[in-house]
Design a protein around this motif. Sequence first.
Motif, PDB file in Angstrom:
ATOM      1  N   ASP A   1     -49.960   2.534  56.137  1.00 36.07           N
ATOM      2  CA  ASP A   1     -49.255   2.017  54.958  1.00 36.07           C
ATOM      3  C   ASP A   1     -47.741   2.165  55.076  1.00 36.07           C
ATOM      4  O   ASP A   1     -47.022   2.141  54.073  1.00 36.07           O
ATOM      5  CB  ASP A   1     -49.740   2.728  53.691  1.00 36.07           C
ATOM      6  CG  ASP A   1     -51.047   2.149  53.159  1.00 36.07           C
ATOM      7  OD1 ASP A   1     -51.283   0.946  53.369  1.00 36.07           O
ATOM      8  OD2 ASP A   1     -51.819   2.900  52.537  1.00 36.07           O
ATOM      9  N   ALA A   2     -47.253   2.309  56.296  1.00 41.57           N
ATOM     10  CA  ALA A   2     -45.806   2.430  56.478  1.00 41.57           C
ATOM     11  C   ALA A   2     -45.107   1.175  55.971  1.00 41.57           C
ATOM     12  O   ALA A   2     -45.587   0.056  56.159  1.00 41.57           O
ATOM     13  CB  ALA A   2     -45.499   2.649  57.960  1.00 41.57           C
ATOM     14  N   GLU A   3     -43.972   1.376  55.311  1.00 41.94           N
ATOM     15  CA  GLU A   3     -43.212   0.263  54.749  1.00 41.94           C
ATOM     16  C   GLU A   3     -42.021  -0.048  55.633  1.00 41.94           C
ATOM     17  O   GLU A   3     -41.439   0.844  56.248  1.00 41.94           O
ATOM     18  CB  GLU A   3     -42.745   0.600  53.337  1.00 41.94           C
ATOM     19  CG  GLU A   3     -43.908   0.835  52.375  1.00 41.94           C
ATOM     20  CD  GLU A   3     -43.448   1.393  51.043  1.00 41.94           C
ATOM     21  OE1 GLU A   3     -42.239   1.686  50.917  1.00 41.94           O
ATOM     22  OE2 GLU A   3     -44.291   1.539  50.144  1.00 41.94           O
ATOM     23  N   ALA A   4     -41.689  -1.325  55.675  1.00 40.39           N
ATOM     24  CA  ALA A   4     -40.544  -1.746  56.478  1.00 40.39           C
ATOM     25  C   ALA A   4     -39.873  -2.930  55.811  1.00 40.39           C
ATOM     26  O   ALA A   4     -40.508  -3.661  55.048  1.00 40.39           O
ATOM     27  CB  ALA A   4     -41.012  -2.129  57.884  1.00 40.39           C
TER      28      ALA A   4
ATOM     29  N   ALA B   1     -55.760   1.500  55.001  1.00 36.76           N
ATOM     30  CA  ALA B   1     -54.699   0.845  54.228  1.00 36.76           C
ATOM     31  C   ALA B   1     -55.147   0.669  52.783  1.00 36.76           C
ATOM     32  O   ALA B   1     -56.283   0.292  52.515  1.00 36.76           O
ATOM     33  CB  ALA B   1     -54.364  -0.514  54.839  1.00 36.76           C
ATOM     34  N   ARG B   2     -54.251   0.957  51.854  1.00 30.48           N
ATOM     35  CA  ARG B   2     -54.575   0.800  50.430  1.00 30.48           C
ATOM     36  C   ARG B   2     -54.511  -0.679  50.062  1.00 30.48           C
ATOM     37  O   ARG B   2     -53.469  -1.307  50.171  1.00 30.48           O
ATOM     38  CB  ARG B   2     -53.602   1.593  49.568  1.00 30.48           C
ATOM     39  CG  ARG B   2     -53.776   3.114  49.665  1.00 30.48           C
ATOM     40  CD  ARG B   2     -52.700   3.833  48.890  1.00 30.48           C
ATOM     41  NE  ARG B   2     -51.381   3.644  49.489  1.00 30.48           N
ATOM     42  CZ  ARG B   2     -50.245   3.675  48.806  1.00 30.48           C
ATOM     43  NH1 ARG B   2     -50.258   3.833  47.504  1.00 30.48           N
ATOM     44  NH2 ARG B   2     -49.094   3.516  49.442  1.00 30.48           N
TER      45      ARG B   2
ATOM     46  N   HIS C   1     -40.395  -2.878  51.074  1.00 30.22           N
ATOM     47  CA  HIS C   1     -41.726  -2.334  50.837  1.00 30.22           C
ATOM     48  C   HIS C   1     -42.841  -3.222  51.381  1.00 30.22           C
ATOM     49  O   HIS C   1     -43.896  -3.337  50.774  1.00 30.22           O
ATOM     50  CB  HIS C   1     -41.947  -2.095  49.339  1.00 30.22           C
ATOM     51  CG  HIS C   1     -41.162  -0.940  48.799  1.00 30.22           C
ATOM     52  ND1 HIS C   1     -41.662  -0.087  47.839  1.00 30.22           N
ATOM     53  CD2 HIS C   1     -39.917  -0.479  49.081  1.00 30.22           C
ATOM     54  CE1 HIS C   1     -40.751   0.839  47.559  1.00 30.22           C
ATOM     55  NE2 HIS C   1     -39.685   0.613  48.303  1.00 30.22           N
ATOM     56  N   CYS C   2     -42.622  -3.855  52.493  1.00 32.57           N
ATOM     57  CA  CYS C   2     -43.646  -4.700  53.102  1.00 32.57           C
ATOM     58  C   CYS C   2     -44.449  -3.856  54.092  1.00 32.57           C
ATOM     59  O   CYS C   2     -43.896  -3.262  55.011  1.00 32.57           O
ATOM     60  CB  CYS C   2     -43.004  -5.886  53.816  1.00 32.57           C
ATOM     61  SG  CYS C   2     -44.192  -7.016  54.520  1.00 32.57           S
ATOM     62  N   THR C   3     -45.754  -3.802  53.894  1.00 29.86           N
ATOM     63  CA  THR C   3     -46.631  -3.090  54.819  1.00 29.86           C
ATOM     64  C   THR C   3     -47.311  -4.098  55.730  1.00 29.86           C
ATOM     65  O   THR C   3     -47.261  -5.318  55.503  1.00 29.86           O
ATOM     66  CB  THR C   3     -47.706  -2.298  54.063  1.00 29.86           C
ATOM     67  OG1 THR C   3     -48.550  -3.229  53.360  1.00 29.86           O
ATOM     68  CG2 THR C   3     -47.078  -1.330  53.065  1.00 29.86           C
ATOM     69  N   ALA C   4     -47.987  -3.567  56.753  1.00 30.51           N
ATOM     70  CA  ALA C   4     -48.723  -4.451  57.663  1.00 30.51           C
ATOM     71  C   ALA C   4     -49.780  -5.244  56.909  1.00 30.51           C
ATOM     72  O   ALA C   4     -50.004  -6.428  57.183  1.00 30.51           O
ATOM     73  CB  ALA C   4     -49.368  -3.614  58.767  1.00 30.51           C
ATOM     74  N   LEU C   5     -50.441  -4.606  55.952  1.00 32.11           N
ATOM     75  CA  LEU C   5     -51.482  -5.298  55.184  1.00 32.11           C
ATOM     76  C   LEU C   5     -50.905  -6.474  54.397  1.00 32.11           C
ATOM     77  O   LEU C   5     -51.480  -7.575  54.390  1.00 32.11           O
ATOM     78  CB  LEU C   5     -52.165  -4.311  54.227  1.00 32.11           C
ATOM     79  CG  LEU C   5     -53.249  -4.918  53.327  1.00 32.11           C
ATOM     80  CD1 LEU C   5     -54.393  -5.481  54.156  1.00 32.11           C
ATOM     81  CD2 LEU C   5     -53.757  -3.896  52.321  1.00 32.11           C
ATOM     82  N   ILE C   6     -49.789  -6.253  53.762  1.00 32.98           N
ATOM     83  CA  ILE C   6     -49.181  -7.321  52.960  1.00 32.98           C
ATOM     84  C   ILE C   6     -48.697  -8.457  53.852  1.00 32.98           C
ATOM     85  O   ILE C   6     -48.850  -9.639  53.530  1.00 32.98           O
ATOM     86  CB  ILE C   6     -48.061  -6.742  52.082  1.00 32.98           C
ATOM     87  CG1 ILE C   6     -48.684  -5.920  50.947  1.00 32.98           C
ATOM     88  CG2 ILE C   6     -47.163  -7.835  51.526  1.00 32.98           C
ATOM     89  CD1 ILE C   6     -47.714  -5.108  50.144  1.00 32.98           C
ATOM     90  N   GLU C   7     -48.135  -8.107  54.996  1.00 30.12           N
ATOM     91  CA  GLU C   7     -47.702  -9.146  55.941  1.00 30.12           C
ATOM     92  C   GLU C   7     -48.900  -9.923  56.478  1.00 30.12           C
ATOM     93  O   GLU C   7     -48.857 -11.156  56.608  1.00 30.12           O
ATOM     94  CB  GLU C   7     -46.924  -8.499  57.086  1.00 30.12           C
ATOM     95  CG  GLU C   7     -46.307  -9.491  58.062  1.00 30.12           C
ATOM     96  CD  GLU C   7     -45.108 -10.217  57.489  1.00 30.12           C
ATOM     97  OE1 GLU C   7     -44.459 -10.952  58.249  1.00 30.12           O
ATOM     98  OE2 GLU C   7     -44.809 -10.061  56.284  1.00 30.12           O
TER      99      GLU C   7
END
Length: 300
Positions: free
Chosen positions: A24-27, A59-60, A35-41
């Motif tokens: 859930d790391a944000e970048a 991942a949440r 606040h974009c995580t791998a899941l959201i991308e």
Amino acid sequence: LRAGNAEHAAEAIEALLSRGAQVDAEAPGGDNGMHCTALIEAARLGMVDAVQRLVARGARVDHETVEGNTALIIAAASGQLETLAAVVSLGASIDHENKDGNTALMLCAKQNLSESCAALIRHGASINHENRFARTALLAAAESGAADVIMGMVGFGAMAEAENAAGETALLLAAKNGRVPAMVTLLDCGARVDTCNSEGETALMTAAAAGQGEACMVLLERGATKRRQRKDGHVAITLAAKAGQAHTCALLLQHGSPHDHETNEGDSALTLAASEGHLPTIGALLQHGAQVDRETRAGR
């Protein structure tokens, strides 16, 4: 991790996670750069396999961006229907509200994304969900003029005449914003032209006060009552005059609106225009028969 995701490298994702990458790391990037995580991308790009793998690895699914958007909202607003279905099956909250109070369905309604809206409703999105600002998806569609979405929502059971806690109806919002195709769709779907809110205001009154001449014309052609009164005694022509909508006043008068009507306070369209200093409106009223020396009940 996001770089591997963007390249469709499922193996790279797995390798990075195995080496200690935070799922859930944000970048920076994606939604407003924050606040974009791998899941959201992955949801934005429609990468179903990556979404499933990331959630399986912890991942949440309802992780929020700085705007309060989740993978579901991002997938729906991006038109990624397969990904939308995947995150729902993984437990995403379908009626989650972002920081602006918008659910996925409301955002898609605003953008006239009819396929995304239909998919969300089929997956259980509440069609009548009212957010903290008293908005529903149907009201959002009406306000933005999303006629296709309105048609679909009514087909799914949305009430065309429903009033929210703030006293707004879809037809009133569409009229206020001059969304004529949306108005026509609502009327064709059963909204009554003289439906009023809790204050007695109709779409014609709302459109008149906002100076939406084309909207007024459509409503008049559909049989809107020109003498219908709000609780305070205002009618469409007095509201238009008070707001200084000279062209709308002329249109209403040409279609038989009563220039001598008085509100509960004893004001006529002419006295209201005069008290607000709306000279073009005064001229329009006089040109269409308003009497400059006529005294109202209030002695004005």
